[in-house]
Design a protein around this motif. Structure first.
Motif, PDB file in Angstrom:
ATOM      1  N   GLU A  30      -3.757   2.837   3.670  1.00  0.00           N
ATOM      2  CA  GLU A  30      -3.875   1.726   2.719  1.00  0.00           C
ATOM      3  C   GLU A  30      -2.954   0.553   3.054  1.00  0.00           C
ATOM      4  N   TRP A  31      -2.032   0.747   3.985  1.00  0.00           N
ATOM      5  CA  TRP A  31      -1.076  -0.309   4.308  1.00  0.00           C
ATOM      6  C   TRP A  31      -1.783  -1.574   4.763  1.00  0.00           C
ATOM      7  N   GLY A  80       0.831  -1.204   0.000  1.00  0.00           N
ATOM      8  CA  GLY A  80       0.000   0.000   0.000  1.00  0.00           C
ATOM      9  C   GLY A  80       0.861   1.247   0.000  1.00  0.00           C
ATOM     10  N   SER A  81       0.286   2.341  -0.457  1.00  0.00           N
ATOM     11  CA  SER A  81       1.076   3.562  -0.627  1.00  0.00           C
ATOM     12  C   SER A  81       0.995   4.547   0.535  1.00  0.00           C
ATOM     13  N   SER A  82       0.032   4.386   1.417  1.00  0.00           N
ATOM     14  CA  SER A  82      -0.089   5.307   2.550  1.00  0.00           C
ATOM     15  C   SER A  82      -0.500   4.510   3.784  1.00  0.00           C
TER      16      SER A  82
END
Length: 105
Positions: free
Chosen positions: A54-55, A49-51
């Motif tokens: 979102e991880w 994930g990118s943030s």
């Protein structure tokens, strides 16, 4: 003459198939979210994930987070120290596995 029966069991380790949020990982490892974020930035944990929202962390991250938490609390290691210690522990584990394979082969 004796007869030996062998049974093979196949399965998946459920723990590695887990996908946890940072909140769930923090709860499961009894670690504050900001410390988990520091571990991610140091490379101790590698979420997908990118943030942070979102991880997603797998079961291997839970195991590493628990070990990292012990290193942090019990040995009072800082984040770079935890990263180094985990890398060294992983190397020791891999060397032991290699040694076992060579001794059995």
């Amino acid at each position: 003459m004796t007869q030996t029966n062998m049974t093979w069991i196949e399965g998946a380790v459920v723990e590695t198939e887990i996908h946890m949020t940072i909140v769930e990982l923090a709860h499961a490892s009894r670690t504050p979210e900001d410390l988990i974020m520091a571990w991610v930035s140091e490379g101790v944990l590698s979420p997908v994930g990118s943030s942070p929202q979102e991880w997603r962390f797998g079961g291997d991250s839970l195991k590493r987070a628990r070990i990292a938490a012990h290193l942090t609390h019990d040995l009072d290691l800082n984040t770079p120290g935890v990263a180094l210690a985990l890398d060294l522990l992983e190397e020791i584990f891999q060397l032991r596995k290699r040694l076992q394979r060579e001794n059995l082969g």
